[in-house]
Enzyme design. Structure first.
Site, short mmCIF file in Angstrom:
data_model
loop_
_atom_site.label_atom_id
_atom_site.label_comp_id
_atom_site.label_asym_id
_atom_site.label_seq_id
_atom_site.Cartn_x
_atom_site.Cartn_y
_atom_site.Cartn_z
N ASN A 1 -85.04 -23.17 17.33
CA ASN A 1 -85.35 -25.03 16.88
C ASN A 1 -87.30 -24.90 16.98
O ASN A 1 -87.48 -23.87 17.54
CB ASN A 1 -85.10 -25.32 17.73
CG ASN A 1 -83.24 -25.26 17.80
OD1 ASN A 1 -82.43 -24.58 16.78
ND2 ASN A 1 -82.81 -25.63 18.67
N VAL A 2 -87.77 -26.10 16.21
CA VAL A 2 -89.05 -26.12 15.87
C VAL A 2 -89.38 -27.13 16.33
O VAL A 2 -90.74 -27.98 16.03
CB VAL A 2 -89.71 -26.01 14.46
CG1 VAL A 2 -89.87 -24.51 13.98
CG2 VAL A 2 -89.15 -26.79 13.14
N ASP A 3 -88.60 -28.17 17.45
CA ASP A 3 -88.59 -29.34 17.37
C ASP A 3 -89.61 -29.72 19.06
O ASP A 3 -89.73 -30.75 19.06
CB ASP A 3 -87.65 -30.22 17.02
CG ASP A 3 -86.24 -29.31 18.30
OD1 ASP A 3 -87.01 -29.03 19.65
OD2 ASP A 3 -85.11 -29.73 17.71
N HIS B 1 -89.09 -19.27 15.35
CA HIS B 1 -89.87 -19.91 14.01
C HIS B 1 -90.86 -20.76 14.40
O HIS B 1 -90.70 -21.68 13.25
CB HIS B 1 -88.25 -20.00 13.43
CG HIS B 1 -87.31 -19.63 13.42
ND1 HIS B 1 -86.77 -19.88 13.32
CD2 HIS B 1 -87.77 -18.10 13.60
CE1 HIS B 1 -85.82 -18.41 13.40
NE2 HIS B 1 -86.37 -17.43 13.50
N CYS C 1 -108.51 -22.04 5.34
CA CYS C 1 -108.70 -21.72 6.10
C CYS C 1 -108.48 -21.69 7.93
O CYS C 1 -109.57 -21.63 8.49
CB CYS C 1 -110.21 -23.14 5.65
SG CYS C 1 -109.72 -24.48 6.20
N GLY D 1 -75.75 -22.27 21.52
CA GLY D 1 -75.78 -23.28 19.56
C GLY D 1 -76.32 -22.71 18.82
O GLY D 1 -77.31 -23.33 18.17
N LEU E 1 -70.20 -23.34 19.50
CA LEU E 1 -69.13 -24.50 18.77
C LEU E 1 -67.86 -23.59 17.31
O LEU E 1 -67.32 -23.88 16.76
CB LEU E 1 -69.11 -25.53 18.12
CG LEU E 1 -69.37 -26.85 18.79
CD1 LEU E 1 -69.45 -28.21 18.47
CD2 LEU E 1 -68.57 -26.61 20.07
#
Length: 289
Positions: A112-114, A129, A140, A227, A254
């Protein structure tokens, strides 16, 4: 005193089994995916069968070579990213932070990136990620916070800034219209392209992150996927490597995972109550010792 978690019998059994696995293996390498953040209100990409629920996310090469793709991406993000930025920490995030504080998690690797794991209190986190809250100039290297970039784009695109749409995964939004008039904010230092500090599809996870994740896996006694379907190879490769080393592998999700044939244990159950049950059992056992 540790309080029991209200849950169904099936979830309670899964929580007890997960606790037994954790207590037996002691030091876990944990990889998490979008399912950990769905309780925070952030949608995921795949269904229980590992199939796409929606269009695949933006490709790295498309983002870098097409201004039209960047216009669409940033216009949708003006609506979608605010909800992601304000998403609350879930019970699953808090339970994993507790397991780390109890000494059971050697390394947590998230796809996740949150940054919700960090907000929940986890410290041994590798953002495999990347992270969505910062952006960098691809020419730059100048880096800035994403909310500041969004503020600039909102000022340049007031008609787009007021649009509202259903939230999508990773700060996207379900918004479809003519994006040709959207003004993209480029780097003021060199005119280069700003891109979120996220590994897009078609890009490569930086070697330093891969190496750090492998080192954590080498120190751990077992691996646990939480998850995630592990359909993306950048995450699955670690379970494949752990299996080759003879480490026990488990999954809490799940639905199906790409690593199902490699797993020692698997629980198809809701994440938050099972993790909370596991923490409860582990704390109860520690208190009784």
């Amino acid at each position: 005193m540790t309080q029991a978690v209200n849950t169904t019998d099936a979830t309670a059994r899964a929580g007890a089994a997960l606790a037994a696995f954790i207590q037996r293996e002691k030091r876990l390498w944990v990889i998490t995916g979008a399912g950990v953040s769905t309780d925070s209100g952030i949608p995921d990409y795949r269904d229980a069968n590992g199939q796409w629920k929606r269009s695949a996310p933006v490709q790295h090469n498309d983002f870098m070579t097409s201004e039209a793709v960047r216009r669409r991406y940033w216009a949708r993000a003006l609506s979608g990213f605010k909800a992601m930025r304000e998403a609350p920490v879930s019970g699953a995030h808090r339970a994993l932070a507790e397991l780390e504080a109890m000494g059971y998690i050697e390394q947590l690797v998230t796809q996740n990136v949150d940054r919700l794991h960090q907000r929940a209190g986890s410290r041994r986190v590798i953002d495999l990620h990347g992270r969505a809250d910062t952006v960098s100039c691809m020419a730059c290297g100048y880096r800035m916070m994403r909310y500041a970039l969004h503020a600039e784009m909102a000022r340049d695109n007031p008609d787009f800034a007021v649009l509202d749409a259903a939230q999508g995964p990773d700060g996207d939004a379900d918004l479809e219209l003519d994006f040709s008039t959207f003004r993209v904010f480029d780097c003021r230092r060199c005119g280069g392209i700003f891109k979120p500090d996220v590994v897009y599809y078609g890009d490569v996870v930086p070697r330093a992150r891969r190496d750090a994740a492998r080192e954590g896996l080498a120190r751990a006694n077992a691996a646990l996927a939480v998850g995630t379907s592990l359909m993306v190879f950048s995450g699955y490769r670690f379970f494949r490597d752990a299996h080759a080393r003879g480490k026990p592998l488990a999954s809490l999700s799940l639905g199906v995972t790409r690593a199902d044939a490699l797993l020692t244990e698997k629980w198809c159950a809701p994440l938050t109550p099972v993790l909370e049950q596991a923490v409860y059992h582990l704390k109860s056992a520690a208190g009784a010792a």
